[in-house]
Write a protein that holds these residues in place. Structure first.
Motif, PDB file in Angstrom:
ATOM      1  N   GLU A  51      44.741  32.522  51.081  1.00 38.14           N
ATOM      2  CA  GLU A  51      44.642  31.449  52.103  1.00 38.14           C
ATOM      3  C   GLU A  51      44.766  30.172  51.992  1.00 38.14           C
ATOM      4  O   GLU A  51      44.505  29.327  52.819  1.00 38.14           O
ATOM      5  N   THR A  84      42.487  37.654  48.766  1.00 34.65           N
ATOM      6  CA  THR A  84      42.229  38.778  49.043  1.00 34.65           C
ATOM      7  C   THR A  84      43.236  39.770  48.229  1.00 34.65           C
ATOM      8  O   THR A  84      44.442  39.417  48.212  1.00 34.65           O
ATOM      9  N   ARG A  95      37.772  40.509  48.871  1.00 36.20           N
ATOM     10  CA  ARG A  95      38.249  39.226  49.259  1.00 36.20           C
ATOM     11  C   ARG A  95      37.279  38.342  48.578  1.00 36.20           C
ATOM     12  O   ARG A  95      36.004  38.657  48.458  1.00 36.20           O
ATOM     13  N   PRO A 155      37.684  43.069  51.992  1.00 36.78           N
ATOM     14  CA  PRO A 155      38.607  42.432  52.873  1.00 36.78           C
ATOM     15  C   PRO A 155      38.414  42.283  54.213  1.00 36.78           C
ATOM     16  O   PRO A 155      37.865  43.385  54.693  1.00 36.78           O
TER      17      PRO A 155
END
Ligand SMILES: [Zn+2]
Ligand SMILES: [Zn+2]
Length: 203
Positions: A51, A84, A95, A155
């Motif tokens: 991310e 993740t 995650r 996740p």
């Protein structure tokens, strides 16, 4: 527990990334979590959703074998220090999110020092302090317990599909072949993303 990787492995990661920095250490520790949570998997079985696109991703690529080129590293541009990982064979995954407390107490002074350093306003003492901060932060990231650094959770997304669809279409504006999944339709035409952006801006 502190990082268990050998000094040699760590210096290889630093070489791969180009410099040593706190962000890289975060990626090193996240990669350690993969082994703890999913076991010692061959990289073909692993897929990572990052991310963030900051320094730490390089450590993840080097240590887990999840890379952009192999298609088992997916970047979702959320600007969060979170990764993740899934085991493609079993569908198991987790995650991890860097806890804000992991750097909070140093963050404020560090960022003001960094700003000064970047704009060339820092005096010698401030430059030295900024360097020392980075070193301390790196050290802390390496000796901390993984659960102190990261919140580990289920996740929050489905496992990315394995299939890389290789069909290509020709963009009707620039004539360049483009992966089908990346093309757009506009006014009955098939366009690549940059050409689509251009016509969209004109409308
Ligand atoms: Zn870096
Ligand atoms: Zn085009």
């Amino acid at each position: 527990m502190a990082c268990k990787l050998s000094q040699k492995t760590i210096s290889n990661v630093i070489k791969f990334h180009g410099h040593s920095c706190p962000g890289l250490r975060i990626g090193i520790r996240a990669s350690e979590l993969v082994r703890r949570e999913l076991g010692d998997l061959p990289d073909a079985r692993l897929v990572c959703i990052a991310e963030t696109d900051m320094c730490g991703v390089d450590a993840v690529q080097y240590l887990t074998g999840c890379t952009y080129g192999k298609g088992n590293l997916v970047h979702r541009d959320y600007g969060k220090t979170a990764f993740t990982f899934f085991d493609r064979e079993t569908g198991r995954g987790f995650r991890c999110l860097l806890r804000s407390g992991a750097r909070e107490d140093m963050a404020e002074e560090m960022s003001s020092l960094q700003q000064k350093t970047a704009s060339g306003e820092a005096n010698e003492a401030e430059q030295a302090r900024s360097k020392e901060f980075r070193r301390l932060m790196e050290e802390r990231l390496m000796v901390s317990d993984l659960d102190q650094l990261f919140e580990v959770m289920e996740p929050n997304v489905a496992m990315p599909r394995n299939a890389r669809i290789l069909a290509s279409l020709v963009c009707e504006a620039c004539g360049e072949e483009t992966m089908e999944s990346r093309t757009r339709r506009f006014a009955g035409k098939t366009l690549c993303q940059p050409c689509f952006n251009k016509v969209e801006q004109k409308v």
